[in-house]
Design a protein around this motif. Structure first.
Motif, PDB file in Angstrom:
ATOM      1  N   LEU A 212     -35.457  -8.092  48.539  1.00  0.00           N
ATOM      2  CA  LEU A 212     -35.462  -8.314  47.093  1.00  0.00           C
ATOM      3  C   LEU A 212     -34.910  -7.110  46.346  1.00  0.00           C
ATOM      4  N   VAL A 213     -35.306  -5.915  46.746  1.00  0.00           N
ATOM      5  CA  VAL A 213     -34.808  -4.698  46.089  1.00  0.00           C
ATOM      6  C   VAL A 213     -33.296  -4.570  46.297  1.00  0.00           C
ATOM      7  N   ILE A 214     -32.820  -4.814  47.506  1.00  0.00           N
ATOM      8  CA  ILE A 214     -31.381  -4.736  47.780  1.00  0.00           C
ATOM      9  C   ILE A 214     -30.632  -5.763  46.942  1.00  0.00           C
ATOM     10  N   PHE A 215     -31.146  -6.973  46.845  1.00  0.00           N
ATOM     11  CA  PHE A 215     -30.511  -8.019  46.042  1.00  0.00           C
ATOM     12  C   PHE A 215     -30.423  -7.612  44.578  1.00  0.00           C
ATOM     13  N   LEU A 216     -31.490  -7.052  44.035  1.00  0.00           N
ATOM     14  CA  LEU A 216     -31.503  -6.661  42.631  1.00  0.00           C
ATOM     15  C   LEU A 216     -30.597  -5.471  42.352  1.00  0.00           C
ATOM     16  N   VAL A 217     -30.500  -4.551  43.298  1.00  0.00           N
ATOM     17  CA  VAL A 217     -29.644  -3.381  43.104  1.00  0.00           C
ATOM     18  C   VAL A 217     -28.173  -3.762  43.194  1.00  0.00           C
TER      19      VAL A 217
END
Length: 85
Positions: free
Chosen positions: A32-37
């Motif tokens: 999720l963090v990678i997707f948002l970044v």
């Protein structure tokens, strides 16, 4: 009285299940963090080079409309821009 490994517990299965759930949970958080970044607000489905091309053609059209360049130069430059696509 204290219970041993086999009295009233799940045994090794509970440890394996907890480890798997923990890996899935933290993997989901990292994904999720990678997707948002990686998702930027400026991206609207077009590649940055395509946006630059549209900007260059818009400027060329404006220069032609203001009379800064002649018809032949406009046509040659527009053809050159479209060849680079």
């Amino acid at each position: 009285m204290m219970y041993g490994w086999n009295d009233g517990g799940w045994g090794i299965g509970a440890w394996i299940l907890m480890a798997l759930v923990m890996v899935v949970f933290w993997g989901g958080i990292v994904a999720l963090v990678i997707f948002l970044v990686r998702r930027s607000p400026a991206d609207h489905g077009e590649h940055p080079l395509v946006q630059t091309h549209h900007e260059a053609e818009r400027i060329l059209n404006e220069r032609f409309a203001r009379g800064e360049i002649e018809d032949e130069e406009f046509t040659a430059r527009r053809a050159a821009l479209r060849r680079k696509e």
